[in-house]
Design an enzyme around this catalytic site. Structure first.
Site, short mmCIF file in Angstrom:
data_model
loop_
_atom_site.label_atom_id
_atom_site.label_comp_id
_atom_site.label_asym_id
_atom_site.label_seq_id
_atom_site.Cartn_x
_atom_site.Cartn_y
_atom_site.Cartn_z
N HIS A 28 0.83 -1.24 0.06
CA HIS A 28 0.13 0.25 -0.04
C HIS A 28 0.87 1.29 -0.05
O HIS A 28 0.40 2.20 0.59
CB HIS A 28 -0.94 0.10 1.29
CG HIS A 28 -2.08 -1.00 0.95
ND1 HIS A 28 -3.07 -0.74 0.28
CD2 HIS A 28 -2.04 -2.42 1.42
CE1 HIS A 28 -4.09 -1.82 0.27
NE2 HIS A 28 -3.32 -2.79 0.75
N GLY A 116 -7.65 -14.67 -7.70
CA GLY A 116 -8.21 -14.08 -6.19
C GLY A 116 -7.49 -14.44 -5.16
O GLY A 116 -7.86 -14.04 -4.05
N SER A 120 -1.80 -11.40 -7.97
CA SER A 120 -1.85 -10.29 -9.12
C SER A 120 -2.14 -11.25 -10.58
O SER A 120 -1.65 -11.22 -11.68
CB SER A 120 -0.32 -9.70 -9.48
OG SER A 120 -0.51 -8.70 -8.54
N SER A 121 -3.20 -12.13 -10.40
CA SER A 121 -3.63 -12.82 -11.64
C SER A 121 -4.07 -11.81 -12.65
O SER A 121 -4.11 -11.90 -13.72
CB SER A 121 -4.78 -13.99 -11.41
OG SER A 121 -5.68 -13.59 -10.43
N GLU A 157 -6.87 -1.38 -15.83
CA GLU A 157 -7.39 -1.91 -14.51
C GLU A 157 -8.19 -0.92 -13.93
O GLU A 157 -9.07 -1.07 -13.42
CB GLU A 157 -6.30 -2.37 -13.57
CG GLU A 157 -6.76 -3.05 -12.40
CD GLU A 157 -5.69 -4.15 -11.79
OE1 GLU A 157 -4.91 -4.67 -12.74
OE2 GLU A 157 -5.92 -4.28 -10.75
N ASP A 169 1.87 -4.41 -9.40
CA ASP A 169 1.66 -5.53 -10.17
C ASP A 169 2.35 -5.55 -11.42
O ASP A 169 2.75 -6.41 -12.04
CB ASP A 169 0.28 -6.07 -9.97
CG ASP A 169 -0.30 -5.85 -8.48
OD1 ASP A 169 0.41 -5.82 -7.58
OD2 ASP A 169 -1.61 -5.67 -8.51
C1 GLA Z 1 -2.80 -4.59 -4.79
C2 GLA Z 1 -2.73 -3.29 -5.99
C3 GLA Z 1 -1.23 -2.84 -5.94
C4 GLA Z 1 -0.92 -2.24 -4.36
C5 GLA Z 1 -1.03 -3.52 -3.47
C6 GLA Z 1 -0.98 -3.32 -2.30
O1 GLA Z 1 -2.03 -5.79 -5.39
O2 GLA Z 1 -2.82 -3.91 -7.17
O3 GLA Z 1 -1.06 -1.64 -6.82
O4 GLA Z 1 -1.37 -1.30 -4.15
O5 GLA Z 1 -2.31 -4.00 -3.67
O6 GLA Z 1 0.53 -3.13 -1.81
#
Ligand code: GLA
Length: 379
Positions: A28, A116, A120-121, A157, A169
């Site tokens: 975050h 899910g 990062s799928s 996205e 991601d």
């Molecule tokens: C998800 C978001 C990222 C990032 C993370 C938290 O993966 O896609 O952009 O903010 O949460 O670090």
């Protein structure tokens, strides 16, 4: 507008692959102009794109029962939803940015990144499609082109899939290097490979998938982002990257104060992990992982009982450190473990889940793997 020079002679068919990711630390922080440290996973998504002679776009996935058919105009914001929006959104943004997107295209995707699971799928899906479509008209995928595709996928996205994510991601999927983490600085845009020596030191990074599905479009993520923006405004800063520990007390709202506390301390932990990696101070790396989890749980409030249980159990069973990874509210945890303790840690987590009446978690190995690439171009 991104620069998008074109070449004559579009190819007919391309296949590309793009990896999922775990973020080692720096959670975050991306949308706060901060620091992150992801690796690419071996699990990936393949996209095959084949030019059609008409003006139909057809999108299908090996993991989904439904498919989609429409035209390029129908790929834009508000016209598509669910998993299709990640694919359609990339086609739409590529077209908007002046890339050559054929008006007729069959897109087929298949992947091994658990859906899910906070791995990062979605970004691996977007990036695989972007790299495949890009390859139809452009033979070169250098680092400049990769950076432009990061922005294409992030826009898809945010604007089409409706998940206001920060770019971590997509950058991990497009720019990672094998056996390295990638230090991302979202203030100056730099990306620096950081070699990971832990396998040689007898350590392994493993992933525990809580199987609690997280959805970034569900609202919590956007709420945290808004809180950070509000805190930055209240502190008179362009972003929380410039916030300092001493200044945090100026915020009267205790929730906002805790959010800032997390972001400031998390950026410092990224620097700390990079330093500890360079010295081979594995215990320190582990401590910082666990401290990051505590901060995400208590100050940023994005963990959940299943993630906390995985982290606490892994540490009690011999991990040097563990933490949630990704957006939170479910998804996965990571743990850094001496290789000879990996099985014991996994058994302990399984037992703790069974005892808590939870379904069995998933277990994945997480060797730092390669970025997205073109697999094949023809026709
Ligand atoms: C998800 C978001 C990222 C990032 C993370 C938290 O993966 O896609 O952009 O903010 O949460 O670090």
């Amino acid at each position: 507008m991104l620069a998008a020079p074109t070449v004559a002679g579009m190819r007919r068919r391309a296949v590309a692959r793009a990896p999922g990711r775990v973020n080692l630390v720096g959670e975050h922080t991306d949308y706060n102009d901060g620091l992150c440290l992801p690796i690419a996973l071996p699990q990936d998504t393949f996209a095959r794109v084949v030019v059609r002679p008409d003006e139909r776009i057809r999108i299908a996935s090996a993991q989904q029962t439904s498919s989609w058919s429409g035209d390029l105009d129908g790929c834009g914001p508000g016209r598509v939803d669910g998993w299709v929006s990640y694919v359609a959104g990339v086609l739409w943004v590529l077209d908007q940015e002046g890339y050559d997107v054929p008006p007729g295209l069959d897109v087929h995707v298949a992947g091994s990144v658990p859906l899910g699971a906070g791995l990062s799928s979605s970004a691996s899906l977007e990036v695989a499609v972007a790299v495949a479509v890009h390859a139809l008209s452009r033979p070169l995928l250098d680092s400049g082109e990769r950076r432009r595709l990061v922005e294409v996928c992030r826009r898809a996205e945010t604007e089409v899939a409706g998940a206001p994510t920060g770019g971590l991601d997509q950058t991990a999927a497009l720019l990672s290097e094998p056996d390295c983490a990638l230090l991302l600085d979202f203030q100056d845009g730099s990306t620096t490979p950081v070699p990971l020596g832990w396998s040689a030191a007898g350590l392994e990074l493993v992933v525990v998938d809580t199987r609690v599905s997280h959805a970034l479009t569900a609202g919590h993520y956007g709420a945290r982002r808004r809180e950070c923006e509000e805190a930055a405004r209240a502190l008179g800063l362009a972003s929380l990257r410039d916030a300092e520990e001493q200044g945090v007390h100026r915020l009267t709202d205790t929730t906002l104060r805790r959010r800032v506390q997390h972001v400031v301390s998390e950026n410092a932990r990224v620097v700390g992990v990079v330093e500890a990696l360079s010295r081979g101070s594995w215990t320190r790396v582990g401590e910082l992982f666990t401290a990051s989890h505590t901060s995400l749980r208590d100050d940023f409030e994005v963990s959940c009982p299943e993630l906390d249980l995985a982290v606490d159990t892994a540490v009690a069973a011999g991990a040097l450190g563990a933490r949630m990874t990704g957006g939170g509210f479910g998804g996965s945890a990571i743990a850094l473990i001496p290789t000879d303790r990996v099985e014991a840690v996994r058994r302990a987590v399984d037992a703790a889940y069974a005892e808590a009446g939870l379904g069995p978690p998933g277990h994945l190995d997480a060797p730092a793997s390669a970025a997205a690439r073109v697999v094949e171009v023809s026709g």
